[in-house]
Design a protein around this motif. Structure first.
Motif, short mmCIF file in Angstrom:
data_model
loop_
_atom_site.label_atom_id
_atom_site.label_comp_id
_atom_site.label_asym_id
_atom_site.label_seq_id
_atom_site.Cartn_x
_atom_site.Cartn_y
_atom_site.Cartn_z
N GLY A 193 18.17 9.62 58.44
CA GLY A 193 17.74 9.96 58.16
C GLY A 193 16.70 8.72 59.36
O GLY A 193 16.65 7.97 59.64
N GLU A 194 18.72 8.16 59.51
CA GLU A 194 18.57 6.34 60.29
C GLU A 194 18.33 7.02 62.24
O GLU A 194 19.09 7.86 62.49
N GLN A 195 18.15 5.84 62.69
CA GLN A 195 18.01 5.96 64.07
C GLN A 195 19.78 5.79 64.19
O GLN A 195 19.80 5.06 63.66
N VAL A 196 19.80 6.23 64.77
CA VAL A 196 21.37 6.45 65.72
C VAL A 196 21.15 6.05 67.71
O VAL A 196 20.57 6.26 68.33
N ASP A 197 21.86 5.19 67.76
CA ASP A 197 22.26 4.69 69.22
C ASP A 197 22.91 7.07 69.79
O ASP A 197 22.73 7.75 69.22
#
Length: 66
Positions: free
Chosen positions: A20-24
């Motif tokens: 659920g994290e924002q990633v590159d």
């Protein structure tokens, strides 16, 4: 299994994305290579890590776990 640095970064990003994290952004060539290895898959929501990818990442983080 030996992954390139780019494939390792992409696999880590996919793991964080699953959490659920924002990633590159994920390099398409690396993601396709991971798909060929069975470590990722492409679906309607984009690239996702497979159970085999999770296991490969865990093994890479803890190689003595065999």
């Amino acid at each position: 299994m030996s992954l390139t640095p780019g494939q390792t970064i992409a696999l880590g990003n996919l793991s964080r994305k699953k959490a659920g994290e924002q990633v590159d952004w994920i390099n398409i060539a690396d993601a396709r290579a991971l798909t060929d290895l069975g470590l990722a898959e492409r679906n309607g929501g984009g690239w996702t890590i497979t159970p085999a990818g999770v296991a490969a990442l865990a093994h890479r983080d803890n190689p003595d776990s065999d």
